[in-house]
Design a protein around this motif. Structure first.
Motif, PDB file in Angstrom:
ATOM      1  N   ALA A 249      13.783  54.143  -7.109  1.00 63.52           N
ATOM      2  CA  ALA A 249      14.538  54.305  -5.863  1.00 63.52           C
ATOM      3  C   ALA A 249      13.584  54.149  -4.696  1.00 63.52           C
ATOM      4  O   ALA A 249      12.359  54.307  -4.838  1.00 63.52           O
ATOM      5  N   PHE A 250      14.154  53.852  -3.543  1.00 61.56           N
ATOM      6  CA  PHE A 250      13.376  53.653  -2.316  1.00 61.56           C
ATOM      7  C   PHE A 250      13.853  54.651  -1.276  1.00 61.56           C
ATOM      8  O   PHE A 250      15.060  54.884  -1.142  1.00 61.56           O
ATOM      9  N   VAL A 251      12.920  55.227  -0.526  1.00 62.81           N
ATOM     10  CA  VAL A 251      13.291  56.223   0.474  1.00 62.81           C
ATOM     11  C   VAL A 251      12.521  55.969   1.761  1.00 62.81           C
ATOM     12  O   VAL A 251      11.314  55.720   1.742  1.00 62.81           O
ATOM     13  N   ALA A 252      13.232  56.014   2.898  1.00 64.16           N
ATOM     14  CA  ALA A 252      12.629  55.702   4.196  1.00 64.16           C
ATOM     15  C   ALA A 252      13.279  56.559   5.284  1.00 64.16           C
ATOM     16  O   ALA A 252      14.248  56.130   5.917  1.00 64.16           O
ATOM     17  N   PRO A 253      12.741  57.767   5.542  1.00 68.99           N
ATOM     18  CA  PRO A 253      13.296  58.619   6.600  1.00 68.99           C
ATOM     19  C   PRO A 253      12.707  58.295   7.975  1.00 68.99           C
ATOM     20  O   PRO A 253      12.174  59.165   8.667  1.00 68.99           O
ATOM     21  N   PHE A 254      12.798  57.029   8.370  1.00 71.32           N
ATOM     22  CA  PHE A 254      12.222  56.580   9.633  1.00 71.32           C
ATOM     23  C   PHE A 254      12.948  57.222  10.810  1.00 71.32           C
ATOM     24  O   PHE A 254      14.106  57.648  10.703  1.00 71.32           O
ATOM     25  N   ARG A 255      12.273  57.236  11.940  1.00 71.36           N
ATOM     26  CA  ARG A 255      12.897  57.708  13.181  1.00 71.36           C
ATOM     27  C   ARG A 255      13.481  56.548  13.985  1.00 71.36           C
ATOM     28  O   ARG A 255      14.425  56.745  14.741  1.00 71.36           O
ATOM     29  N   ALA A 256      12.925  55.361  13.810  1.00 76.32           N
ATOM     30  CA  ALA A 256      13.472  54.161  14.449  1.00 76.32           C
ATOM     31  C   ALA A 256      12.821  52.936  13.829  1.00 76.32           C
ATOM     32  O   ALA A 256      11.636  52.954  13.495  1.00 76.32           O
ATOM     33  N   GLU A 257      13.607  51.884  13.695  1.00 72.70           N
ATOM     34  CA  GLU A 257      13.120  50.596  13.200  1.00 72.70           C
ATOM     35  C   GLU A 257      13.780  49.487  14.002  1.00 72.70           C
ATOM     36  O   GLU A 257      14.986  49.542  14.281  1.00 72.70           O
ATOM     37  N   GLY A 258      12.992  48.458  14.336  1.00 67.32           N
ATOM     38  CA  GLY A 258      13.579  47.285  14.959  1.00 67.32           C
ATOM     39  C   GLY A 258      14.404  46.481  13.967  1.00 67.32           C
ATOM     40  O   GLY A 258      15.430  45.887  14.320  1.00 67.32           O
ATOM     41  N   TRP A 259      13.954  46.450  12.715  1.00 62.19           N
ATOM     42  CA  TRP A 259      14.711  45.817  11.631  1.00 62.19           C
ATOM     43  C   TRP A 259      14.614  46.639  10.354  1.00 62.19           C
ATOM     44  O   TRP A 259      15.600  47.064   9.800  1.00 62.19           O
ATOM     45  N   GLY A 260      13.396  46.886   9.850  1.00 60.08           N
ATOM     46  CA  GLY A 260      13.213  47.644   8.623  1.00 60.08           C
ATOM     47  C   GLY A 260      13.117  46.749   7.415  1.00 60.08           C
ATOM     48  O   GLY A 260      13.895  46.874   6.460  1.00 60.08           O
ATOM     49  N   LEU A 261      12.142  45.836   7.415  1.00 63.80           N
ATOM     50  CA  LEU A 261      12.028  44.840   6.353  1.00 63.80           C
ATOM     51  C   LEU A 261      11.869  45.454   4.958  1.00 63.80           C
ATOM     52  O   LEU A 261      12.522  44.996   4.013  1.00 63.80           O
ATOM     53  N   THR A 276      17.455  56.479   6.928  1.00 64.87           N
ATOM     54  CA  THR A 276      18.042  57.091   8.114  1.00 64.87           C
ATOM     55  C   THR A 276      19.158  56.214   8.669  1.00 64.87           C
ATOM     56  O   THR A 276      19.017  54.997   8.775  1.00 64.87           O
ATOM     57  N   ASP A 277      20.253  56.846   9.047  1.00 67.71           N
ATOM     58  CA  ASP A 277      21.426  56.129   9.555  1.00 67.71           C
ATOM     59  C   ASP A 277      21.265  55.878  11.051  1.00 67.71           C
ATOM     60  O   ASP A 277      21.965  56.469  11.885  1.00 67.71           O
ATOM     61  N   TYR A 278      20.326  54.970  11.392  1.00 70.95           N
ATOM     62  CA  TYR A 278      20.041  54.749  12.809  1.00 70.95           C
ATOM     63  C   TYR A 278      19.274  53.444  12.992  1.00 70.95           C
ATOM     64  O   TYR A 278      18.544  52.999  12.102  1.00 70.95           O
ATOM     65  N   SER A 279      19.447  52.843  14.132  1.00 74.68           N
ATOM     66  CA  SER A 279      18.662  51.714  14.675  1.00 74.68           C
ATOM     67  C   SER A 279      18.843  50.429  13.873  1.00 74.68           C
ATOM     68  O   SER A 279      19.904  50.169  13.317  1.00 74.68           O
ATOM     69  N   GLY A 280      17.801  49.581  13.848  1.00 77.12           N
ATOM     70  CA  GLY A 280      17.922  48.229  13.336  1.00 77.12           C
ATOM     71  C   GLY A 280      18.499  48.089  11.940  1.00 77.12           C
ATOM     72  O   GLY A 280      19.319  47.184  11.694  1.00 77.12           O
ATOM     73  N   PRO A 281      18.106  48.941  10.969  1.00 69.08           N
ATOM     74  CA  PRO A 281      18.617  48.759   9.609  1.00 69.08           C
ATOM     75  C   PRO A 281      20.132  48.907   9.466  1.00 69.08           C
ATOM     76  O   PRO A 281      20.696  48.461   8.464  1.00 69.08           O
ATOM     77  N   THR A 282      20.796  49.525  10.448  1.00 70.23           N
ATOM     78  CA  THR A 282      22.258  49.609  10.360  1.00 70.23           C
ATOM     79  C   THR A 282      22.901  48.222  10.400  1.00 70.23           C
ATOM     80  O   THR A 282      24.083  48.091  10.076  1.00 70.23           O
ATOM     81  N   GLU A 283      22.142  47.202  10.760  1.00 72.17           N
ATOM     82  CA  GLU A 283      22.655  45.828  10.764  1.00 72.17           C
ATOM     83  C   GLU A 283      22.972  45.358   9.345  1.00 72.17           C
ATOM     84  O   GLU A 283      23.923  44.601   9.129  1.00 72.17           O
ATOM     85  N   PHE A 284      22.165  45.812   8.363  1.00 68.70           N
ATOM     86  CA  PHE A 284      22.347  45.311   6.996  1.00 68.70           C
ATOM     87  C   PHE A 284      22.661  46.410   5.985  1.00 68.70           C
ATOM     88  O   PHE A 284      23.009  46.107   4.839  1.00 68.70           O
ATOM     89  N   MET A 285      22.542  47.672   6.344  1.00 70.42           N
ATOM     90  CA  MET A 285      22.840  48.748   5.414  1.00 70.42           C
ATOM     91  C   MET A 285      24.353  48.854   5.203  1.00 70.42           C
ATOM     92  O   MET A 285      25.094  49.060   6.150  1.00 70.42           O
ATOM     93  N   ASP A 286      24.789  48.693   3.963  1.00 70.35           N
ATOM     94  CA  ASP A 286      26.214  48.799   3.663  1.00 70.35           C
ATOM     95  C   ASP A 286      26.502  50.146   3.015  1.00 70.35           C
ATOM     96  O   ASP A 286      25.682  51.058   3.044  1.00 70.35           O
ATOM     97  N   GLU A 287      27.686  50.280   2.395  1.00 70.26           N
ATOM     98  CA  GLU A 287      28.089  51.564   1.823  1.00 70.26           C
ATOM     99  C   GLU A 287      27.279  51.942   0.591  1.00 70.26           C
ATOM    100  O   GLU A 287      27.382  53.080   0.099  1.00 70.26           O
ATOM    101  N   SER A 288      26.468  51.027   0.071  1.00 73.90           N
ATOM    102  CA  SER A 288      25.633  51.358  -1.083  1.00 73.90           C
ATOM    103  C   SER A 288      24.471  52.280  -0.711  1.00 73.90           C
ATOM    104  O   SER A 288      23.913  52.964  -1.577  1.00 73.90           O
ATOM    105  N   VAL A 289      24.102  52.307   0.558  1.00 75.95           N
ATOM    106  CA  VAL A 289      22.920  53.058   0.989  1.00 75.95           C
ATOM    107  C   VAL A 289      23.258  54.540   1.161  1.00 75.95           C
ATOM    108  O   VAL A 289      24.308  54.901   1.691  1.00 75.95           O
ATOM    109  N   TYR A 290      22.346  55.392   0.705  1.00 74.63           N
ATOM    110  CA  TYR A 290      22.431  56.826   0.940  1.00 74.63           C
ATOM    111  C   TYR A 290      21.869  57.086   2.345  1.00 74.63           C
ATOM    112  O   TYR A 290      20.654  57.013   2.562  1.00 74.63           O
TER     113      TYR A 290
END
Length: 366
Positions: A249-261, A276-290
Protein backbone atom coordinates in the motif's frame (compact mmCIF):
# COMPACT_ATOMS: atom_id res chain seq x y z
CA UNK A 1 9.59 18.13 -52.45
CA UNK A 2 7.34 15.20 -51.53
CA UNK A 3 3.91 15.73 -50.02
CA UNK A 4 5.18 14.29 -46.72
CA UNK A 5 8.21 16.59 -46.54
CA UNK A 6 6.10 19.60 -47.58
CA UNK A 7 3.64 18.89 -44.74
CA UNK A 8 6.53 18.54 -42.31
CA UNK A 9 8.10 21.81 -43.42
CA UNK A 10 4.86 23.68 -42.71
CA UNK A 11 4.48 22.16 -39.25
CA UNK A 12 6.47 24.56 -37.06
CA UNK A 13 7.92 23.21 -33.81
CA UNK A 14 7.24 23.92 -30.19
CA UNK A 15 10.27 25.35 -28.41
CA UNK A 16 10.40 23.51 -25.06
CA UNK A 17 12.41 24.98 -22.18
CA UNK A 18 12.82 23.14 -18.88
CA UNK A 19 14.76 20.74 -16.68
CA UNK A 20 14.94 17.57 -18.75
CA UNK A 21 17.62 15.82 -16.70
CA UNK A 22 17.23 14.67 -13.10
CA UNK A 23 15.00 12.56 -10.87
CA UNK A 24 12.77 15.12 -9.16
CA UNK A 25 9.21 16.19 -9.97
CA UNK A 26 9.89 18.95 -12.47
CA UNK A 27 12.51 16.76 -14.20
CA UNK A 28 10.15 13.81 -14.61
CA UNK A 29 7.32 16.09 -15.70
CA UNK A 30 9.42 17.93 -18.29
CA UNK A 31 11.07 14.87 -19.80
CA UNK A 32 7.94 12.73 -20.11
CA UNK A 33 5.54 15.46 -21.16
CA UNK A 34 7.68 16.81 -23.99
CA UNK A 35 8.64 13.30 -25.13
CA UNK A 36 4.94 12.52 -25.56
CA UNK A 37 4.21 15.88 -27.17
CA UNK A 38 7.07 15.26 -29.65
CA UNK A 39 5.16 12.25 -30.99
CA UNK A 40 2.39 14.64 -32.03
CA UNK A 41 4.22 17.80 -33.15
CA UNK A 42 7.87 18.73 -33.70
CA UNK A 43 9.56 19.79 -30.45
CA UNK A 44 12.87 21.65 -30.18
CA UNK A 45 14.17 21.15 -26.63
CA UNK A 46 16.38 23.55 -24.69
CA UNK A 47 17.47 21.79 -21.48
CA UNK A 48 18.33 23.93 -18.48
CA UNK A 49 20.90 23.19 -15.81
CA UNK A 50 19.66 25.05 -12.74
CA UNK A 51 18.90 28.46 -14.33
CA UNK A 52 21.40 28.27 -17.16
CA UNK A 53 21.11 26.83 -20.63
CA UNK A 54 21.41 27.62 -24.35
CA UNK A 55 17.75 28.56 -24.73
CA UNK A 56 18.52 32.00 -26.17
CA UNK A 57 21.00 30.59 -28.73
CA UNK A 58 18.51 27.86 -29.62
CA UNK A 59 15.80 30.47 -30.11
CA UNK A 60 18.04 32.52 -32.40
CA UNK A 61 18.87 29.47 -34.53
CA UNK A 62 15.22 28.46 -34.84
CA UNK A 63 14.15 31.95 -35.86
CA UNK A 64 16.76 32.20 -38.63
CA UNK A 65 14.87 29.56 -40.61
CA UNK A 66 11.26 30.63 -41.24
CA UNK A 67 10.01 27.03 -41.43
CA UNK A 68 11.50 26.39 -37.97
CA UNK A 69 10.22 29.49 -36.23
CA UNK A 70 8.30 28.08 -33.24
CA UNK A 71 4.50 28.09 -33.22
CA UNK A 72 4.84 28.36 -29.42
CA UNK A 73 7.43 28.52 -26.67
CA UNK A 74 6.52 26.45 -23.63
CA UNK A 75 8.56 27.04 -20.47
CA UNK A 76 7.92 24.33 -17.86
CA UNK A 77 9.45 26.08 -14.86
CA UNK A 78 8.84 27.79 -11.55
CA UNK A 79 6.72 30.90 -12.02
CA UNK A 80 9.56 33.12 -10.83
CA UNK A 81 11.57 32.17 -13.95
CA UNK A 82 8.95 32.98 -16.57
CA UNK A 83 10.70 36.09 -17.83
CA UNK A 84 12.52 33.52 -19.96
CA UNK A 85 9.48 33.91 -22.26
CA UNK A 86 10.14 37.62 -22.90
CA UNK A 87 10.51 38.15 -26.64
CA UNK A 88 9.84 34.50 -27.47
CA UNK A 89 8.32 33.78 -30.92
CA UNK A 90 4.88 32.26 -31.28
CA UNK A 91 2.49 31.77 -28.41
CA UNK A 92 4.27 32.23 -25.07
CA UNK A 93 3.08 29.56 -22.64
CA UNK A 94 4.06 29.40 -18.98
CA UNK A 95 3.58 25.86 -17.62
CA UNK A 96 4.08 25.80 -13.86
CA UNK A 97 3.31 23.88 -10.67
CA UNK A 98 2.79 25.33 -7.18
CA UNK A 99 1.41 24.09 -3.85
CA UNK A 100 0.44 27.11 -1.77
CA UNK A 101 -2.73 29.20 -2.10
CA UNK A 102 -0.58 32.33 -2.40
CA UNK A 103 1.87 33.29 -5.15
CA UNK A 104 4.40 36.07 -4.61
CA UNK A 105 3.17 39.18 -6.50
CA UNK A 106 6.22 39.29 -8.77
CA UNK A 107 5.54 35.66 -9.80
CA UNK A 108 1.99 36.57 -10.79
CA UNK A 109 3.29 39.50 -12.86
CA UNK A 110 5.62 37.17 -14.73
CA UNK A 111 2.81 34.71 -15.39
CA UNK A 112 0.51 37.53 -16.49
CA UNK A 113 3.02 38.53 -19.18
CA UNK A 114 2.65 35.13 -20.88
CA UNK A 115 -0.04 34.60 -23.51
CA UNK A 116 -1.45 31.76 -21.46
CA UNK A 117 -0.64 29.71 -18.37
CA UNK A 118 -0.87 25.94 -18.02
CA UNK A 119 -1.34 24.32 -14.61
CA UNK A 120 -1.83 20.57 -13.95
CA UNK A 121 -5.08 20.65 -11.96
CA UNK A 122 -8.41 22.42 -11.64
CA UNK A 123 -7.48 23.18 -8.04
CA UNK A 124 -4.29 24.91 -9.23
CA UNK A 125 -6.25 26.84 -11.86
CA UNK A 126 -8.64 28.14 -9.21
CA UNK A 127 -5.71 29.26 -7.04
CA UNK A 128 -4.12 31.17 -9.94
CA UNK A 129 -7.39 32.95 -10.68
CA UNK A 130 -7.78 33.84 -7.00
CA UNK A 131 -4.26 35.31 -7.20
CA UNK A 132 -5.30 37.65 -10.00
CA UNK A 133 -4.86 35.88 -13.33
CA UNK A 134 -7.64 36.21 -15.91
CA UNK A 135 -9.73 33.00 -16.07
CA UNK A 136 -9.51 32.79 -19.86
CA UNK A 137 -5.70 32.79 -19.68
CA UNK A 138 -5.35 29.75 -17.36
CA UNK A 139 -5.80 26.20 -18.67
CA UNK A 140 -5.47 22.74 -17.13
CA UNK A 141 -2.87 20.50 -18.78
CA UNK A 142 -2.41 17.49 -16.48
CA UNK A 143 0.58 15.37 -15.69
CA UNK A 144 0.56 11.59 -16.05
CA UNK A 145 2.40 8.29 -15.98
CA UNK A 146 4.21 6.11 -18.50
CA UNK A 147 2.00 2.98 -18.64
CA UNK A 148 4.91 0.89 -19.93
CA UNK A 149 6.79 1.59 -16.69
CA UNK A 150 3.99 2.00 -14.15
CA UNK A 151 1.44 -0.80 -14.20
CA UNK A 152 0.47 -3.77 -12.02
CA UNK A 153 2.44 -6.27 -14.12
CA UNK A 154 5.85 -4.82 -13.21
CA UNK A 155 8.17 -7.33 -11.54
CA UNK A 156 8.87 -6.07 -8.00
CA UNK A 157 12.35 -5.33 -6.75
CA UNK A 158 13.96 -7.97 -4.52
CA UNK A 159 15.63 -5.28 -2.42
CA UNK A 160 12.82 -5.28 0.16
CA UNK A 161 12.72 -9.03 0.82
CA UNK A 162 14.45 -8.58 4.18
CA UNK A 163 11.48 -6.54 5.45
CA UNK A 164 8.69 -8.83 6.62
CA UNK A 165 5.00 -8.17 6.99
CA UNK A 166 2.59 -5.81 5.26
CA UNK A 167 4.57 -2.98 3.66
CA UNK A 168 3.33 0.60 3.52
CA UNK A 169 5.37 2.85 1.23
CA UNK A 170 5.98 6.60 1.22
CA UNK A 171 7.93 8.33 -1.56
CA UNK A 172 8.96 11.98 -1.55
CA UNK A 173 11.10 14.62 0.08
CA UNK A 174 11.24 14.50 3.89
CA UNK A 175 9.67 17.83 4.77
CA UNK A 176 6.75 19.50 6.51
CA UNK A 177 4.73 19.90 3.30
CA UNK A 178 4.91 16.17 2.60
CA UNK A 179 3.80 15.27 6.13
CA UNK A 180 6.63 12.78 6.61
CA UNK A 181 7.04 13.26 10.36
CA UNK A 182 3.25 13.12 10.84
CA UNK A 183 3.18 9.83 8.94
CA UNK A 184 5.95 8.22 11.00
CA UNK A 185 4.42 9.23 14.33
CA UNK A 186 0.91 8.13 13.31
CA UNK A 187 2.12 4.84 11.87
CA UNK A 188 3.95 4.08 15.12
CA UNK A 189 0.74 4.36 17.17
CA UNK A 190 -1.56 2.74 14.60
CA UNK A 191 -0.40 -0.82 15.21
CA UNK A 192 0.10 -3.05 18.21
CA UNK A 193 2.98 -5.35 19.15
CA UNK A 194 1.52 -8.36 17.30
CA UNK A 195 0.91 -6.62 13.97
CA UNK A 196 3.29 -7.66 11.22
CA UNK A 197 3.73 -4.37 9.42
CA UNK A 198 6.45 -1.96 8.33
CA UNK A 199 6.76 1.49 6.78
CA UNK A 200 9.20 1.87 3.89
CA UNK A 201 10.44 5.44 3.49
CA UNK A 202 11.95 6.36 0.11
CA UNK A 203 12.63 9.96 1.04
CA UNK A 204 15.45 12.36 1.75
CA UNK A 205 15.94 16.12 1.65
CA UNK A 206 18.67 17.24 -0.73
CA UNK A 207 17.96 20.87 0.20
CA UNK A 208 19.09 20.24 3.78
CA UNK A 209 22.83 19.52 4.07
CA UNK A 210 22.28 18.41 7.67
CA UNK A 211 19.52 15.93 6.88
CA UNK A 212 20.02 12.81 9.00
CA UNK A 213 17.16 10.33 9.02
CA UNK A 214 18.67 8.26 11.85
CA UNK A 215 18.88 11.32 14.09
CA UNK A 216 15.30 12.29 13.21
CA UNK A 217 13.95 8.82 14.02
CA UNK A 218 15.80 8.76 17.35
CA UNK A 219 14.28 12.11 18.28
CA UNK A 220 10.73 10.80 17.83
CA UNK A 221 11.00 8.20 20.63
CA UNK A 222 9.03 5.65 18.64
CA UNK A 223 7.49 2.58 20.27
CA UNK A 224 8.50 0.34 17.38
CA UNK A 225 11.48 1.93 15.57
CA UNK A 226 12.34 -1.41 13.98
CA UNK A 227 9.23 -1.14 11.81
CA UNK A 228 10.55 1.94 10.03
CA UNK A 229 12.85 1.21 7.08
CA UNK A 230 14.66 3.95 5.20
CA UNK A 231 16.03 3.21 1.75
CA UNK A 232 18.42 5.52 -0.10
CA UNK A 233 17.26 7.64 -3.06
CA UNK A 234 16.38 5.72 -6.20
CA UNK A 235 18.59 7.17 -8.92
CA UNK A 236 16.65 5.91 -11.93
CA UNK A 237 13.02 6.95 -12.04
CA UNK A 238 12.12 3.77 -13.90
CA UNK A 239 13.11 1.76 -10.81
CA UNK A 240 10.33 3.34 -8.77
CA UNK A 241 7.76 1.04 -10.39
CA UNK A 242 9.67 -1.99 -9.05
CA UNK A 243 9.66 -0.36 -5.61
CA UNK A 244 5.91 0.32 -5.70
CA UNK A 245 5.14 -3.26 -6.72
CA UNK A 246 7.28 -4.64 -3.86
CA UNK A 247 4.96 -2.96 -1.34
CA UNK A 248 1.35 -3.56 -0.34
CA UNK A 249 0.00 0.00 0.00
CA UNK A 250 1.02 3.62 -0.49
CA UNK A 251 0.44 6.42 2.00
CA UNK A 252 0.93 10.17 1.55
CA UNK A 253 -0.42 12.54 4.25
CA UNK A 254 0.80 15.63 2.39
CA UNK A 255 -0.31 19.13 3.32
CA UNK A 256 -0.32 20.34 -0.30
CA UNK A 257 0.76 19.10 -3.72
CA UNK A 258 0.80 20.81 -7.09
CA UNK A 259 0.18 17.40 -8.68
CA UNK A 260 1.52 14.51 -6.56
CA UNK A 261 3.35 12.32 -9.06
CA UNK A 262 4.22 9.46 -6.63
CA UNK A 263 0.53 9.19 -5.67
CA UNK A 264 -0.40 8.94 -9.35
CA UNK A 265 2.34 6.38 -10.06
CA UNK A 266 1.42 4.24 -7.05
CA UNK A 267 -2.19 4.17 -8.23
CA UNK A 268 -1.06 3.17 -11.73
CA UNK A 269 0.88 0.25 -10.22
CA UNK A 270 -2.24 -1.04 -8.50
CA UNK A 271 -1.44 -0.14 -4.89
CA UNK A 272 -4.25 0.89 -2.55
CA UNK A 273 -3.52 4.55 -1.79
CA UNK A 274 -4.11 6.59 1.36
CA UNK A 275 -3.76 10.32 0.62
CA UNK A 276 -4.90 13.71 1.86
CA UNK A 277 -8.14 14.90 0.28
CA UNK A 278 -6.76 18.24 -0.89
CA UNK A 279 -4.98 20.18 -3.65
CA UNK A 280 -3.52 18.89 -6.92
CA UNK A 281 -4.05 15.12 -6.46
CA UNK A 282 -7.82 15.62 -6.30
CA UNK A 283 -7.55 15.98 -10.10
CA UNK A 284 -6.90 12.24 -10.48
CA UNK A 285 -7.90 10.64 -7.17
CA UNK A 286 -11.10 8.66 -7.70
CA UNK A 287 -13.32 6.70 -5.29
CA UNK A 288 -10.67 3.97 -5.00
CA UNK A 289 -8.46 6.24 -2.87
CA UNK A 290 -8.67 6.24 0.93
CA UNK A 291 -8.95 9.99 1.51
CA UNK A 292 -7.57 11.47 4.71
CA UNK A 293 -9.82 14.14 6.19
CA UNK A 294 -8.20 17.50 6.88
CA UNK A 295 -8.63 21.08 8.04
CA UNK A 296 -7.32 24.02 5.99
CA UNK A 297 -4.88 26.12 8.00
CA UNK A 298 -2.46 29.01 7.61
CA UNK A 299 1.04 27.99 6.57
CA UNK A 300 3.70 28.64 9.22
CA UNK A 301 6.55 26.74 7.57
CA UNK A 302 9.47 29.21 7.22
CA UNK A 303 10.25 27.88 3.73
CA UNK A 304 6.91 29.12 2.40
CA UNK A 305 6.88 32.29 4.45
CA UNK A 306 10.20 33.29 2.90
CA UNK A 307 9.52 32.20 -0.68
CA UNK A 308 5.86 33.18 -0.96
CA UNK A 309 5.92 36.22 1.36
CA UNK A 310 2.36 35.70 2.64
CA UNK A 311 2.57 31.93 3.10
CA UNK A 312 -1.00 31.07 2.16
CA UNK A 313 -2.95 28.05 3.37
CA UNK A 314 -2.70 24.28 3.15
CA UNK A 315 -4.21 21.16 4.70
CA UNK A 316 -3.58 19.73 8.13
CA UNK A 317 -4.35 16.00 7.80
CA UNK A 318 -6.33 14.46 10.65
CA UNK A 319 -3.91 12.04 12.37
CA UNK A 320 -6.72 10.04 13.96
CA UNK A 321 -8.37 9.50 10.58
CA UNK A 322 -5.01 8.56 9.07
CA UNK A 323 -4.58 6.03 11.87
CA UNK A 324 -7.99 4.51 11.11
CA UNK A 325 -7.22 4.26 7.40
CA UNK A 326 -3.86 2.59 7.99
CA UNK A 327 -5.58 -0.04 10.13
CA UNK A 328 -8.40 -0.47 7.61
CA UNK A 329 -6.04 -1.16 4.71
CA UNK A 330 -3.93 -3.53 6.85
CA UNK A 331 -6.91 -5.51 8.16
CA UNK A 332 -9.07 -5.58 5.02
CA UNK A 333 -6.44 -6.47 2.49
CA UNK A 334 -8.63 -8.07 -0.16
CA UNK A 335 -10.88 -5.03 -0.36
CA UNK A 336 -7.84 -2.73 -0.39
CA UNK A 337 -6.29 -4.74 -3.21
CA UNK A 338 -9.51 -4.49 -5.25
CA UNK A 339 -9.56 -0.75 -4.74
CA UNK A 340 -5.92 -0.54 -5.77
CA UNK A 341 -6.60 -2.31 -9.06
CA UNK A 342 -9.60 -0.06 -9.71
CA UNK A 343 -7.34 2.95 -9.17
CA UNK A 344 -4.84 1.53 -11.65
CA UNK A 345 -7.51 1.21 -14.33
CA UNK A 346 -8.58 4.79 -13.68
CA UNK A 347 -5.07 6.23 -14.01
CA UNK A 348 -4.01 4.13 -17.00
CA UNK A 349 -7.28 4.97 -18.73
CA UNK A 350 -7.17 8.73 -18.23
CA UNK A 351 -3.85 10.06 -16.90
CA UNK A 352 -0.93 8.97 -19.07
CA UNK A 353 1.65 11.33 -20.54
CA UNK A 354 0.05 10.73 -23.94
CA UNK A 355 -3.26 11.92 -22.49
CA UNK A 356 -1.51 15.06 -21.22
CA UNK A 357 0.12 15.66 -24.61
CA UNK A 358 -3.23 15.41 -26.36
CA UNK A 359 -4.70 18.04 -24.04
CA UNK A 360 -1.73 20.28 -24.84
CA UNK A 361 -2.13 19.67 -28.56
CA UNK A 362 -5.72 20.84 -28.39
CA UNK A 363 -4.49 24.07 -26.77
CA UNK A 364 -1.74 24.52 -29.38
CA UNK A 365 -3.97 23.79 -32.36
CA UNK A 366 -3.03 21.42 -35.17
Amino acid sequence: MTEKSRAKSTNPPVHAIGWFEGRFGYNVHTRNFFDSLARLVPVAASPLMLQDGPWQADRDILCRVPALTPRATVALLYAEMMDILDGAPGRRIAYTVWESTVYPPNWIEKLRSADEVWIPSAWGRRILIENGLAPDSVHVVPEGVDPALFNPAIVPTTALQAFSGFKFLNVGRFETRKGTRLLIETFDRAFGPNDEVCLILACDNHHDPDFDIARILRSLNLRYPGRIAFIPPVRSHARFAELYRACDAFVAPFRAEGWGLPVCEAMACGLPVIATDYSGPTEFMDESVYRIGCEIEEITDPLYLSSATAGGRWAEPDPDHLCELLRDVYRNREDAARRGMAGSRHILGHFTWDDAANVALARLGT
